[in-house]
Design an enzyme around this catalytic site. Sequence first.
Site, PDB file in Angstrom:
ATOM      1  N   CYS A   2       0.816  -1.116   0.140  1.00  0.00           N
ATOM      2  CA  CYS A   2      -0.125   0.053   0.085  1.00  0.00           C
ATOM      3  C   CYS A   2       0.864   1.165  -0.151  1.00  0.00           C
ATOM      4  O   CYS A   2       2.157   1.093   0.044  1.00  0.00           O
ATOM      5  CB  CYS A   2      -0.843  -0.123   1.153  1.00  0.00           C
ATOM      6  SG  CYS A   2      -1.847  -1.714   1.540  1.00  0.00           S
ATOM      7  N   ARG A  27       2.415   1.322  -7.466  1.00  0.00           N
ATOM      8  CA  ARG A  27       2.614   0.096  -6.260  1.00  0.00           C
ATOM      9  C   ARG A  27       1.471  -0.686  -6.316  1.00  0.00           C
ATOM     10  O   ARG A  27       1.543  -2.048  -5.837  1.00  0.00           O
ATOM     11  CB  ARG A  27       2.629   0.849  -4.838  1.00  0.00           C
ATOM     12  CG  ARG A  27       3.922   1.353  -4.269  1.00  0.00           C
ATOM     13  CD  ARG A  27       3.647   1.806  -2.931  1.00  0.00           C
ATOM     14  NE  ARG A  27       4.989   1.693  -2.044  1.00  0.00           N
ATOM     15  CZ  ARG A  27       4.935   0.665  -1.502  1.00  0.00           C
ATOM     16  NH1 ARG A  27       4.285  -0.130  -1.008  1.00  0.00           N
ATOM     17  NH2 ARG A  27       6.101   0.602  -0.627  1.00  0.00           N
ATOM     18  N   TRP A  74      -4.038  -1.866  -1.414  1.00  0.00           N
ATOM     19  CA  TRP A  74      -3.959  -3.310  -2.011  1.00  0.00           C
ATOM     20  C   TRP A  74      -4.321  -4.397  -1.331  1.00  0.00           C
ATOM     21  O   TRP A  74      -3.745  -4.594  -0.091  1.00  0.00           O
ATOM     22  CB  TRP A  74      -2.381  -3.451  -2.530  1.00  0.00           C
ATOM     23  CG  TRP A  74      -2.426  -4.705  -3.347  1.00  0.00           C
ATOM     24  CD1 TRP A  74      -2.527  -4.309  -4.859  1.00  0.00           C
ATOM     25  CD2 TRP A  74      -1.963  -5.879  -3.310  1.00  0.00           C
ATOM     26  NE1 TRP A  74      -2.156  -5.472  -5.594  1.00  0.00           N
ATOM     27  CE2 TRP A  74      -1.753  -6.534  -4.682  1.00  0.00           C
ATOM     28  CE3 TRP A  74      -1.546  -6.596  -2.123  1.00  0.00           C
ATOM     29  CZ2 TRP A  74      -1.565  -7.915  -4.976  1.00  0.00           C
ATOM     30  CZ3 TRP A  74      -1.050  -8.007  -2.523  1.00  0.00           C
ATOM     31  CH2 TRP A  74      -1.283  -8.609  -3.571  1.00  0.00           C
ATOM     32  N   ASN A 100       0.398   0.439   6.302  1.00  0.00           N
ATOM     33  CA  ASN A 100       0.974  -0.435   5.312  1.00  0.00           C
ATOM     34  C   ASN A 100       1.879  -1.724   5.968  1.00  0.00           C
ATOM     35  O   ASN A 100       2.571  -1.429   7.039  1.00  0.00           O
ATOM     36  CB  ASN A 100       2.097   0.575   4.551  1.00  0.00           C
ATOM     37  CG  ASN A 100       2.760  -0.039   3.440  1.00  0.00           C
ATOM     38  OD1 ASN A 100       2.040  -1.275   2.973  1.00  0.00           O
ATOM     39  ND2 ASN A 100       3.733   0.501   2.734  1.00  0.00           N
ATOM     40  N   GLY A 101       1.437  -2.671   5.569  1.00  0.00           N
ATOM     41  CA  GLY A 101       2.220  -3.928   6.251  1.00  0.00           C
ATOM     42  C   GLY A 101       0.880  -4.892   6.832  1.00  0.00           C
ATOM     43  O   GLY A 101      -0.249  -4.729   6.122  1.00  0.00           O
ATOM     44  N   GLU A 482      13.723 -15.206 -17.320  1.00  0.00           N
ATOM     45  CA  GLU A 482      13.273 -13.588 -17.155  1.00  0.00           C
ATOM     46  C   GLU A 482      12.217 -13.207 -18.324  1.00  0.00           C
ATOM     47  O   GLU A 482      11.354 -12.548 -17.969  1.00  0.00           O
ATOM     48  CB  GLU A 482      14.676 -12.755 -17.291  1.00  0.00           C
ATOM     49  CG  GLU A 482      14.378 -11.417 -17.203  1.00  0.00           C
ATOM     50  CD  GLU A 482      13.535 -10.885 -16.056  1.00  0.00           C
ATOM     51  OE1 GLU A 482      13.483 -11.802 -15.008  1.00  0.00           O
ATOM     52  OE2 GLU A 482      13.086  -9.725 -16.015  1.00  0.00           O
ATOM     53  N   LYS A 486       8.575 -11.919 -17.508  1.00  0.00           N
ATOM     54  CA  LYS A 486       7.892 -10.717 -18.282  1.00  0.00           C
ATOM     55  C   LYS A 486       6.626 -10.993 -18.812  1.00  0.00           C
ATOM     56  O   LYS A 486       5.513 -10.387 -18.473  1.00  0.00           O
ATOM     57  CB  LYS A 486       8.850 -10.338 -19.171  1.00  0.00           C
ATOM     58  CG  LYS A 486       8.996  -8.640 -18.954  1.00  0.00           C
ATOM     59  CD  LYS A 486      10.107  -8.214 -18.005  1.00  0.00           C
ATOM     60  CE  LYS A 486       9.698  -8.652 -16.486  1.00  0.00           C
ATOM     61  NZ  LYS A 486      10.812  -8.373 -15.560  1.00  0.00           N
ATOM     62  N   GLU A 489       3.692 -12.042 -16.226  1.00  0.00           N
ATOM     63  CA  GLU A 489       2.944 -10.961 -15.227  1.00  0.00           C
ATOM     64  C   GLU A 489       2.339  -9.994 -16.036  1.00  0.00           C
ATOM     65  O   GLU A 489       1.413  -9.419 -15.440  1.00  0.00           O
ATOM     66  CB  GLU A 489       3.988 -10.409 -14.562  1.00  0.00           C
ATOM     67  CG  GLU A 489       5.360  -9.442 -15.092  1.00  0.00           C
ATOM     68  CD  GLU A 489       6.409  -8.972 -14.004  1.00  0.00           C
ATOM     69  OE1 GLU A 489       6.074  -8.790 -12.764  1.00  0.00           O
ATOM     70  OE2 GLU A 489       7.399  -8.785 -14.435  1.00  0.00           O
ATOM     71  N   HIS A 505      13.194 -34.700 -21.192  1.00  0.00           N
ATOM     72  CA  HIS A 505      12.855 -35.537 -19.644  1.00  0.00           C
ATOM     73  C   HIS A 505      11.631 -35.523 -19.141  1.00  0.00           C
ATOM     74  O   HIS A 505      11.408 -35.505 -18.017  1.00  0.00           O
ATOM     75  CB  HIS A 505      13.902 -34.975 -18.729  1.00  0.00           C
ATOM     76  CG  HIS A 505      15.432 -35.302 -19.121  1.00  0.00           C
ATOM     77  ND1 HIS A 505      15.760 -36.649 -19.197  1.00  0.00           N
ATOM     78  CD2 HIS A 505      16.365 -34.738 -19.634  1.00  0.00           C
ATOM     79  CE1 HIS A 505      16.928 -36.561 -19.807  1.00  0.00           C
ATOM     80  NE2 HIS A 505      17.499 -35.464 -19.861  1.00  0.00           N
ATOM     81  N   LYS A 604       4.647  -3.193  -6.972  1.00  0.00           N
ATOM     82  CA  LYS A 604       6.038  -3.023  -7.369  1.00  0.00           C
ATOM     83  C   LYS A 604       6.800  -3.533  -6.259  1.00  0.00           C
ATOM     84  O   LYS A 604       8.106  -4.066  -6.505  1.00  0.00           O
ATOM     85  CB  LYS A 604       6.117  -1.646  -7.516  1.00  0.00           C
ATOM     86  CG  LYS A 604       7.590  -1.200  -8.060  1.00  0.00           C
ATOM     87  CD  LYS A 604       7.793  -1.790  -9.416  1.00  0.00           C
ATOM     88  CE  LYS A 604       9.055  -1.508 -10.013  1.00  0.00           C
ATOM     89  NZ  LYS A 604       9.627  -2.523 -10.763  1.00  0.00           N
TER      90      LYS A 604
HETATM   91  C1  AGP Z   1       9.732  -8.096 -11.825  1.00  0.00           C
HETATM   92  O1  AGP Z   1       9.231  -7.977 -12.990  1.00  0.00           O
HETATM   93  C2  AGP Z   1       8.867  -8.316 -10.710  1.00  0.00           C
HETATM   94  N1  AGP Z   1       7.730  -7.489 -10.763  1.00  0.00           N
HETATM   95  C3  AGP Z   1       9.520  -9.049  -9.616  1.00  0.00           C
HETATM   96  O2  AGP Z   1       9.756 -10.394  -9.962  1.00  0.00           O
HETATM   97  C4  AGP Z   1      10.598  -8.179  -8.804  1.00  0.00           C
HETATM   98  O3  AGP Z   1      11.628  -8.384  -9.488  1.00  0.00           O
HETATM   99  C5  AGP Z   1      10.646  -8.917  -7.284  1.00  0.00           C
HETATM  100  O4  AGP Z   1       9.416  -8.851  -6.776  1.00  0.00           O
HETATM  101  C6  AGP Z   1      11.803  -8.269  -6.476  1.00  0.00           C
HETATM  102  O5  AGP Z   1      11.646  -7.041  -6.142  1.00  0.00           O
HETATM  103  P1  AGP Z   1      12.955  -6.057  -5.820  1.00  0.00           P
HETATM  104  O6  AGP Z   1      13.913  -5.964  -6.894  1.00  0.00           O
HETATM  105  O7  AGP Z   1      12.453  -4.768  -5.629  1.00  0.00           O
HETATM  106  O8  AGP Z   1      13.320  -6.886  -4.371  1.00  0.00           O
END
Ligand code: AGP
Length: 609
Positions: A2, A27, A74, A100-101, A482, A486, A489, A505, A604
């Site tokens: 949040c 966020r 959130w 937040n938390g 990676e 991408k 997500e 396998h 984020k």
């Molecule tokens: C990346 O596209 C993601 N949104 C996610 O995997 C991110 O890299 C991960 O949560 C780690 O975040 P940070 O680098 O802020 O620790």
Amino acid sequence: MCGIVGYVGGGSAKEMILSGLKSLEYRGYDSAGIALIRKGKLLVRKESGKLKALEAKVGGPEFDGPIGIGHTRWATHGAPTRENAHPHQSGDGRIAIVHNGIIENFMELREELTRENEIRFVSETDSEVIAHLISLYYDGDLFDAVRSASRRMRGAYAVAALAESEPDRIIAIRKDAPLIAGVCAEGGLIASDIPALLKYTKDVYFIENNEIVVVTRGGVQIFDEEKTRMNRTRTHIDWDVTAAEKGGYEHFMRKEIFEQPAGIRETLRRRIDDSGHIALDDLEFTKEELDGLERIYIIACGTALHAGLIGKALIEKYARIPCEADLSSEFRYRDPIVNERTLCICISQSGETTDTLEGLREAKRKGAKILSIVNVVGSSVARASDHVFYTWAGPEIAVASTKAYTTQLTSLYLIAMYMGLLRGTTDEAACGRLLGELAEAPAMVEEVLKNEERFIGLAKEHYKKEKIFYVGRGLDVVTAQEASLKLKEITYINSFAIAAGELKHGTIALITKDVLFFALATQAALYEKMISNIEEMKARKAQVVAIAKAGAGRIGEVADDAFFIPECSDEIAPLVSIVPFHLISYHIAKLRGREIDQPRNLAKSVTVE
Ligand code: AGP
């Protein structure tokens, strides 16, 4: 996940809070709210959905004042409804809080407050207990009440509180959730994240665990748990406001993809001295210290872990120190072999990821030294580390990480070479070659970016596919992982990545004509093997798009389509070969009408476990 913003001063609290919350939209959130004190009355407005819905509710001058707190939520405990949105209020409506938390013992507190104090809860959230607890302890001094309430709370929190009878101050406290404070010409400010304050100040205080902040028109004061005033220096944030804005781009993600050459250049510029040598002396490693290391652990999550996997290969190659890259969330619970002869490298864009922060603490408890690679200056991971290597990507706003990844890779090339040179396990000539190539990397990335039309074409051809898989060998396996992350997500397409040699396998059973494979073949020694793997896929009627280096030969004939990145060494290839996938994923997401910068269920920075 949040966002929190608070303001006390001569200006409009509503305006500052809305602007701050807007800059925290990245966020991820599904409801928002504001509490203000106006003419001695505490007023609260909140709405489910996006900020526009809230803005419509707080339009007129009758909802404004010199002091207020705001929040974007959130949903975790309870649906994203107006009732569950923050601020939460005490039963008499005279205390309001944003949080937040996660309050881990909220059920226990809720039952106690209901049973013993006959408090009626109006939301399903864990956060509401905070407002009631503060109110219970409130005896005319919000500072003391917040302090007492926090002693009952277990979990992670950044909380900002307002009391109707104290219209001149906000009291905030943090434990394991980010909180910063700043001062502008007209007053004092707090926020969960830097972008919220950038418009007002670039000099911020990072609040430490269990510290209490008093925000007034005159500025901010920070106290420890014992009420001792802390003398803090401010940290200057080198980001400009426009860096945290879209600047004409439709999405932050596309802007950040195109900012990659600049990010790589800046990360290099900060670490290469005038004579062309790697300048990491501030990290203060000695040859003896590095020679004494038994092993290095790299810990990180998501994209940052993928950077770490490449880093592992580089460190082992150049510095010849055994290195493992591990998920922070697994590392911290698996009793890893860590002692004072261990170096733990923590990679995190935000520097606030709870899993990584906790992994770091676990490694520290066991005696390891910590080197962190972080993008956000002064973030929790940076502050908890012995040495910090900042990436200079600038603010990364889109949830999907792009420029943070390529600057993390850039940092790891430098760290691996630096360690190798210090230990004498690599020579100046080998490093000189790699450094020369790194200097060319921004131009190579620019070259790839020029092909956006090509990637739009690929996206148009394939955006309706429901299964898109990624394969490679050697370092390409990591790029495949990676690239797949991408795609998943931001497009929500079912996707995974696998080492090409592993297909036979088991996973080969999934191949049908409906499957699209992206096959990476940038690693020279494994090129022919990849050709055989592509033939395997083609024999089972899958469609294959290959990514290889310019001049790679017959791969274009074996696969259905191929894109060639500029010629480069195998080691540099991951820095360049990920970029086509950034753009392909972006354009597929766009064609599918996805919320690219804030994909569903994601935030984020992940400040919960
Ligand atoms: C990346 O596209 C993601 N949104 C996610 O995997 C991110 O890299 C991960 O949560 C780690 O975040 P940070 O680098 O802020 O620790």
